[in-house]
Write a protein that holds these residues in place. Structure first.
Motif, PDB file in Angstrom:
ATOM      1  N   PRO A  11       5.196 -19.680  10.302  1.00  0.00           N
ATOM      2  CA  PRO A  11       4.484 -18.602   9.604  1.00  0.00           C
ATOM      3  C   PRO A  11       3.474 -17.934  10.534  1.00  0.00           C
ATOM      4  N   LEU A  12       3.349 -16.627  10.427  1.00  0.00           N
ATOM      5  CA  LEU A  12       2.378 -15.883  11.220  1.00  0.00           C
ATOM      6  C   LEU A  12       1.277 -15.357  10.311  1.00  0.00           C
ATOM      7  N   VAL A  13       0.048 -15.540  10.764  1.00  0.00           N
ATOM      8  CA  VAL A  13      -1.117 -15.093  10.012  1.00  0.00           C
ATOM      9  C   VAL A  13      -1.911 -14.131  10.888  1.00  0.00           C
ATOM     10  N   ALA A  14      -2.195 -12.964  10.364  1.00  0.00           N
ATOM     11  CA  ALA A  14      -3.035 -12.002  11.068  1.00  0.00           C
ATOM     12  C   ALA A  14      -4.487 -12.275  10.713  1.00  0.00           C
ATOM     13  N   ILE A  15      -5.319 -12.497  11.715  1.00  0.00           N
ATOM     14  CA  ILE A  15      -6.755 -12.651  11.504  1.00  0.00           C
ATOM     15  C   ILE A  15      -7.358 -11.266  11.705  1.00  0.00           C
ATOM     16  N   THR A  16      -7.934 -10.725  10.637  1.00  0.00           N
ATOM     17  CA  THR A  16      -8.371  -9.330  10.647  1.00  0.00           C
ATOM     18  C   THR A  16      -9.873  -9.200  10.401  1.00  0.00           C
ATOM     19  N   PRO A  17     -10.405  -8.048  10.760  1.00  0.00           N
ATOM     20  CA  PRO A  17     -11.783  -7.778  10.348  1.00  0.00           C
ATOM     21  C   PRO A  17     -11.865  -7.658   8.830  1.00  0.00           C
ATOM     22  N   SER A  18     -13.051  -7.771   8.339  1.00  0.00           N
ATOM     23  CA  SER A  18     -13.296  -7.614   6.906  1.00  0.00           C
ATOM     24  C   SER A  18     -13.124  -6.153   6.510  1.00  0.00           C
ATOM     25  N   PRO A  19     -12.216  -5.861   5.569  1.00  0.00           N
ATOM     26  CA  PRO A  19     -12.101  -4.468   5.136  1.00  0.00           C
ATOM     27  C   PRO A  19     -13.369  -3.980   4.428  1.00  0.00           C
ATOM     28  N   THR A  20     -14.066  -4.884   3.766  1.00  0.00           N
ATOM     29  CA  THR A  20     -15.332  -4.519   3.129  1.00  0.00           C
ATOM     30  C   THR A  20     -16.356  -4.168   4.199  1.00  0.00           C
ATOM     31  N   TRP A  31     -12.995   1.351  14.486  1.00  0.00           N
ATOM     32  CA  TRP A  31     -11.753   1.006  13.799  1.00  0.00           C
ATOM     33  C   TRP A  31     -11.694   1.579  12.387  1.00  0.00           C
ATOM     34  N   PRO A  32     -11.809   2.888  12.247  1.00  0.00           N
ATOM     35  CA  PRO A  32     -11.849   3.492  10.910  1.00  0.00           C
ATOM     36  C   PRO A  32     -10.564   3.327  10.110  1.00  0.00           C
ATOM     37  N   ASP A  33      -9.451   3.144  10.794  1.00  0.00           N
ATOM     38  CA  ASP A  33      -8.174   3.007  10.092  1.00  0.00           C
ATOM     39  C   ASP A  33      -7.450   1.750  10.553  1.00  0.00           C
ATOM     40  N   PHE A  34      -8.028   0.597  10.261  1.00  0.00           N
ATOM     41  CA  PHE A  34      -7.378  -0.643  10.678  1.00  0.00           C
ATOM     42  C   PHE A  34      -5.966  -0.677  10.083  1.00  0.00           C
ATOM     43  N   PRO A  35      -4.967  -1.035  10.868  1.00  0.00           N
ATOM     44  CA  PRO A  35      -3.563  -0.895  10.431  1.00  0.00           C
ATOM     45  C   PRO A  35      -3.040  -2.017   9.531  1.00  0.00           C
ATOM     46  N   PHE A  36      -3.710  -2.257   8.417  1.00  0.00           N
ATOM     47  CA  PHE A  36      -3.260  -3.313   7.509  1.00  0.00           C
ATOM     48  C   PHE A  36      -1.806  -3.102   7.076  1.00  0.00           C
ATOM     49  N   ALA A  37      -1.459  -1.904   6.680  1.00  0.00           N
ATOM     50  CA  ALA A  37      -0.087  -1.644   6.214  1.00  0.00           C
ATOM     51  C   ALA A  37       0.924  -1.842   7.333  1.00  0.00           C
ATOM     52  N   ALA A  38       0.567  -1.467   8.544  1.00  0.00           N
ATOM     53  CA  ALA A  38       1.494  -1.580   9.665  1.00  0.00           C
ATOM     54  C   ALA A  38       1.746  -3.023  10.085  1.00  0.00           C
ATOM     55  N   ILE A  39       0.758  -3.892   9.896  1.00  0.00           N
ATOM     56  CA  ILE A  39       0.959  -5.288  10.299  1.00  0.00           C
ATOM     57  C   ILE A  39       1.695  -6.095   9.229  1.00  0.00           C
ATOM     58  N   ARG A  40       1.663  -5.626   7.989  1.00  0.00           N
ATOM     59  CA  ARG A  40       2.229  -6.401   6.887  1.00  0.00           C
ATOM     60  C   ARG A  40       3.663  -6.860   7.116  1.00  0.00           C
ATOM     61  N   GLU A  74      -4.573  -4.034  -1.338  1.00  0.00           N
ATOM     62  CA  GLU A  74      -4.371  -2.594  -1.545  1.00  0.00           C
ATOM     63  C   GLU A  74      -3.875  -1.922  -0.263  1.00  0.00           C
ATOM     64  N   ALA A  75      -4.500  -2.246   0.856  1.00  0.00           N
ATOM     65  CA  ALA A  75      -4.150  -1.593   2.121  1.00  0.00           C
ATOM     66  C   ALA A  75      -2.746  -1.962   2.602  1.00  0.00           C
ATOM     67  N   THR A  76      -2.305  -3.182   2.270  1.00  0.00           N
ATOM     68  CA  THR A  76      -0.960  -3.602   2.673  1.00  0.00           C
ATOM     69  C   THR A  76       0.077  -3.231   1.622  1.00  0.00           C
ATOM     70  N   ASP A  78       0.651  -4.835  -1.029  1.00  0.00           N
ATOM     71  CA  ASP A  78       1.311  -6.089  -1.402  1.00  0.00           C
ATOM     72  C   ASP A  78       0.347  -6.917  -2.237  1.00  0.00           C
ATOM     73  N   SER A  79       0.467  -6.816  -3.541  1.00  0.00           N
ATOM     74  CA  SER A  79      -0.451  -7.502  -4.443  1.00  0.00           C
ATOM     75  C   SER A  79      -0.279  -9.019  -4.440  1.00  0.00           C
ATOM     76  N   ARG A  80       0.793  -9.506  -3.837  1.00  0.00           N
ATOM     77  CA  ARG A  80       1.038 -10.949  -3.795  1.00  0.00           C
ATOM     78  C   ARG A  80       0.818 -11.543  -2.408  1.00  0.00           C
ATOM     79  N   LEU A  81       0.339 -10.734  -1.470  1.00  0.00           N
ATOM     80  CA  LEU A  81       0.119 -11.206  -0.111  1.00  0.00           C
ATOM     81  C   LEU A  81      -0.851 -12.377  -0.096  1.00  0.00           C
ATOM     82  N   PRO A  82      -0.487 -13.496   0.540  1.00  0.00           N
ATOM     83  CA  PRO A  82      -1.445 -14.590   0.687  1.00  0.00           C
ATOM     84  C   PRO A  82      -2.601 -14.152   1.593  1.00  0.00           C
ATOM     85  N   VAL A  83      -3.801 -14.247   1.062  1.00  0.00           N
ATOM     86  CA  VAL A  83      -5.006 -13.902   1.818  1.00  0.00           C
ATOM     87  C   VAL A  83      -5.898 -15.134   1.862  1.00  0.00           C
TER      88      VAL A  83
END
Length: 131
Positions: A11-20, A31-40, A74-76, A78-83
């Motif tokens: 499994p691959l996990v992306a460690i991302t900045p806080s969107p909040t 990083w005004p447009d962090f690519p959450f959707a693109a990494i999903r 919301e950004a990905t 994917d409402s079921r994405l494991p976070v």
């Protein structure tokens, strides 16, 4: 990311900045447009760096945590994405508040950055973050 995905069955996990944090606290040119959707499509889960404790003013751990989980999903799109939430609790009350948000959002779990600097009094309450 595609090469990494092709190179492993783990499994691959992306460690991302806080969107909040990006939306509320970061300079607008940072990083005004962090690519959450693109990494999903390339990851199985996201772990957010949900570090609220160094913010100025009062920041509630549960609200900040829940906001990060909601915004990542919301950004990905994917409402079921494991976070998994990597938080910055400084008290047992912070941990309980963070754990409340982990449960209410259905997050995959939570942890504290980092174990080496975690005071011994906070290590037992961290069990509440398991799912």
């Amino acid at each position: 990311m595609q090469r990494t995905r092709a190179a492993t069955s783990k499994p691959l996990v992306a460690i991302t900045p806080s969107p909040t944090g990006l939306a509320q606290y970061a300079p607008k040119d940072w990083w005004p447009d962090f690519p959450f959707a693109a990494i999903r499509p390339h990851v199985d889960a996201v772990a957010t760096m949900t570090y609220w404790s160094h913010r100025k003013g009062t920041v509630e751990a549960d609200a900040y945590t829940a906001s990060d989980v909601r915004l990542v999903r919301e950004a990905t799109r994917d409402s079921r994405l494991p976070v998994h939430v990597i938080g910055s609790p400084t008290t047992a009350a912070d941990i309980r508040s963070m754990a409340k948000a982990v449960r209410s959002t259905g997050a995959a779990g939570g942890s504290r950055y980092d174990w080496a600097t975690t005071p011994s009094g906070l290590r037992t309450p961290l069990r509440d973050l398991r799912r």
